[in-house]
Scaffold this active site. Structure first.
Site, PDB file in Angstrom:
ATOM      1  N   GLY A 100       0.777  -1.242   0.000  1.00 63.91           N
ATOM      2  CA  GLY A 100       0.000   0.000   0.000  1.00 63.91           C
ATOM      3  C   GLY A 100       0.805   1.287   0.000  1.00 63.91           C
ATOM      4  O   GLY A 100       0.310   2.312   0.459  1.00 63.91           O
TER       5      GLY A 100
ATOM      6  N   ASN B 123       1.519   3.000  -2.650  1.00 60.58           N
ATOM      7  CA  ASN B 123       0.776   3.900  -3.545  1.00 60.58           C
ATOM      8  C   ASN B 123      -0.478   4.434  -2.856  1.00 60.58           C
ATOM      9  O   ASN B 123      -0.810   5.610  -2.997  1.00 60.58           O
ATOM     10  CB  ASN B 123       0.374   3.168  -4.837  1.00 60.58           C
ATOM     11  CG  ASN B 123       1.462   3.245  -5.890  1.00 60.58           C
ATOM     12  OD1 ASN B 123       1.662   4.288  -6.497  1.00 60.58           O
ATOM     13  ND2 ASN B 123       2.181   2.150  -6.080  1.00 60.58           N
TER      14      ASN B 123
ATOM     15  N   LYS C 256     -16.445 -14.384  -9.181  1.00 62.39           N
ATOM     16  CA  LYS C 256     -15.975 -13.001  -9.289  1.00 62.39           C
ATOM     17  C   LYS C 256     -17.136 -11.997  -9.116  1.00 62.39           C
ATOM     18  O   LYS C 256     -17.019 -11.010  -8.393  1.00 62.39           O
ATOM     19  CB  LYS C 256     -15.295 -12.809 -10.661  1.00 62.39           C
ATOM     20  CG  LYS C 256     -14.701 -11.431 -10.855  1.00 62.39           C
ATOM     21  CD  LYS C 256     -14.284 -11.195 -12.300  1.00 62.39           C
ATOM     22  CE  LYS C 256     -12.915 -11.747 -12.605  1.00 62.39           C
ATOM     23  NZ  LYS C 256     -11.842 -10.933 -12.014  1.00 62.39           N
TER      24      LYS C 256
ATOM     25  N   ARG D 273      -6.667  -7.798  -8.679  1.00 68.05           N
ATOM     26  CA  ARG D 273      -7.758  -8.547  -9.326  1.00 68.05           C
ATOM     27  C   ARG D 273      -8.166  -7.833 -10.594  1.00 68.05           C
ATOM     28  O   ARG D 273      -8.143  -6.602 -10.653  1.00 68.05           O
ATOM     29  CB  ARG D 273      -8.991  -8.628  -8.417  1.00 68.05           C
ATOM     30  CG  ARG D 273      -8.815  -9.591  -7.305  1.00 68.05           C
ATOM     31  CD  ARG D 273     -10.065  -9.728  -6.461  1.00 68.05           C
ATOM     32  NE  ARG D 273      -9.696 -10.497  -5.293  1.00 68.05           N
ATOM     33  CZ  ARG D 273      -9.615 -11.819  -5.266  1.00 68.05           C
ATOM     34  NH1 ARG D 273      -9.937 -12.534  -6.330  1.00 68.05           N
ATOM     35  NH2 ARG D 273      -9.228 -12.446  -4.179  1.00 68.05           N
TER      36      ARG D 273
ATOM     37  N   ASN E 135      -6.082   2.889 -13.033  1.00 69.38           N
ATOM     38  CA  ASN E 135      -5.073   1.959 -12.505  1.00 69.38           C
ATOM     39  C   ASN E 135      -3.675   2.516 -12.753  1.00 69.38           C
ATOM     40  O   ASN E 135      -3.450   3.259 -13.708  1.00 69.38           O
ATOM     41  CB  ASN E 135      -5.204   0.615 -13.231  1.00 69.38           C
ATOM     42  CG  ASN E 135      -4.222  -0.418 -12.712  1.00 69.38           C
ATOM     43  OD1 ASN E 135      -4.011  -0.539 -11.498  1.00 69.38           O
ATOM     44  ND2 ASN E 135      -3.605  -1.171 -13.614  1.00 69.38           N
TER      45      ASN E 135
ATOM     46  N   HIS F  89       0.149   1.065 -13.476  1.00 68.43           N
ATOM     47  CA  HIS F  89       0.842  -0.173 -13.847  1.00 68.43           C
ATOM     48  C   HIS F  89       2.329   0.136 -14.026  1.00 68.43           C
ATOM     49  O   HIS F  89       2.685   1.086 -14.730  1.00 68.43           O
ATOM     50  CB  HIS F  89       0.255  -0.752 -15.134  1.00 68.43           C
ATOM     51  CG  HIS F  89       0.896  -2.039 -15.503  1.00 68.43           C
ATOM     52  ND1 HIS F  89       0.597  -3.221 -14.851  1.00 68.43           N
ATOM     53  CD2 HIS F  89       1.862  -2.327 -16.406  1.00 68.43           C
ATOM     54  CE1 HIS F  89       1.349  -4.186 -15.359  1.00 68.43           C
ATOM     55  NE2 HIS F  89       2.118  -3.678 -16.296  1.00 68.43           N
TER      56      HIS F  89
HETATM   57  C1  GAR Z   1       2.916  -1.216  -7.544  1.00 69.02           C
HETATM   58  O1  GAR Z   1       4.161  -1.341  -8.174  1.00 69.02           O
HETATM   59  C2  GAR Z   1       1.805  -1.139  -8.560  1.00 69.02           C
HETATM   60  O2  GAR Z   1       2.137  -0.399  -9.703  1.00 69.02           O
HETATM   61  C3  GAR Z   1       1.638  -2.596  -8.893  1.00 69.02           C
HETATM   62  O3  GAR Z   1       1.706  -3.238  -7.650  1.00 69.02           O
HETATM   63  C4  GAR Z   1       2.576  -2.509  -6.799  1.00 69.02           C
HETATM   64  C5  GAR Z   1       1.886  -2.238  -5.483  1.00 69.02           C
HETATM   65  O4  GAR Z   1       2.775  -1.670  -4.558  1.00 69.02           O
HETATM   66  N1  GAR Z   1       0.424  -2.849  -9.582  1.00 69.02           N
HETATM   67  C6  GAR Z   1       0.300  -3.765 -10.524  1.00 69.02           C
HETATM   68  O5  GAR Z   1       1.202  -4.491 -10.871  1.00 69.02           O
HETATM   69  C7  GAR Z   1      -1.079  -3.853 -11.150  1.00 69.02           C
HETATM   70  N2  GAR Z   1      -1.030  -4.623 -12.340  1.00 69.02           N
HETATM   71  P1  GAR Z   1       2.210  -0.901  -3.281  1.00 69.02           P
HETATM   72  O6  GAR Z   1       1.257  -1.877  -2.594  1.00 69.02           O
HETATM   73  O7  GAR Z   1       3.390  -0.601  -2.441  1.00 69.02           O
HETATM   74  O8  GAR Z   1       1.491   0.315  -3.756  1.00 69.02           O
END
Ligand code: GAR
Length: 206
Positions: A16, A18, A68, A94, A115, A117
């Protein structure tokens, strides 16, 4: 007359960082608020982060008997009480179904789900994008913020930023450079929403 705040729901499944970046950034803006965090993982550290920020959180795990849609209906029921304007996915692991996305789209079908990525899409879609890019020996990678559609990391792009991979980088060096880009990029996109340029592309709730 009091102008209503722009309401963001945040979805996350893990650490978490982000989500925390979003909580802090939106918390600094009187025009917007995080109405809740939704997580599908009761052990996710993001729950602690939400508690520390005083943000309402909901743990909605997918039980083994649920398909889902059933799981998503449980989430929609919660979101109906908050009526978020936008949903920000921040490491939510998900794929959302067309059922869910249709609920959170504007009158003309534009997605209200965003989102982040960790790759220069369309390269390295799906899981472990930092690892995919690192193992592919790229010279440059990037981060993409995009509207969510029913594909995997295929929705239209809002903002993208590249970063270098240096020859002596360990995987951790590479990833931490990318994570810092993630935080600044999501902040810029949120600023666009609260300052309109993305918001105007979506013309109201269903
Ligand atoms: C982040 O790098 C985000 O971009 C990625 O998961 C990580 C979560 O980190 N998301 C994906 O890969 C979605 N396809 P965080 O929990 O520290 O924010």
């Amino acid at each position: 007359m009091e102008i209503s705040k722009i309401r963001f729901a945040v979805f996350a499944s893990g650490n978490g960082t982000n989500a925390e970046n979003i909580f802090t950034h939106i918390g600094d803006n009187p025009k917007s608020e995080v109405c809740c965090l939704v997580t599908d993982n009761q052990d996710a550290f993001v729950v602690t982060r939400a508690k520390n920020h005083g943000i309402n959180y909901h743990i909605v795990e997918k039980s083994s008997g649920d398909n889902k849609i059933k799981h998503e209906k449980n989430i929609v029921k919660i979101l109906d009480t908050y009526k978020p304007d936008w949903i920000l996915l921040a490491g939510y692991m998900r794929i959302l179904s067309p059922f869910f996305l249709e609920k959170f789209s504007g009158k003309k079908g534009q997605s209200r789900v965003i989102n982040i990525h960790p790759s220069m899409l369309p390269k390295f879609k799906g899981m472990d994008a930092y690892r995919q890019a690192y193992d592919a020996n790229v010279d440059t990678s990037g981060v993409t913020v995009h509207f969510v559609d029913s594909g995997i990391d295929t929705g239209s792009q809002i903002m993208q930023e590249s970063f270098p991979r240096y020859r002596n980088d360990t995987f951790d060096d590479f990833k931490s450079r990318g994570m810092n880009i993630e935080y600044t990029l999501y902040r810029k996109v949120i600023d666009q929403i609260t300052g309109q340029s993305v918001r105007e592309r979506c013309d109201g709730y269903h």
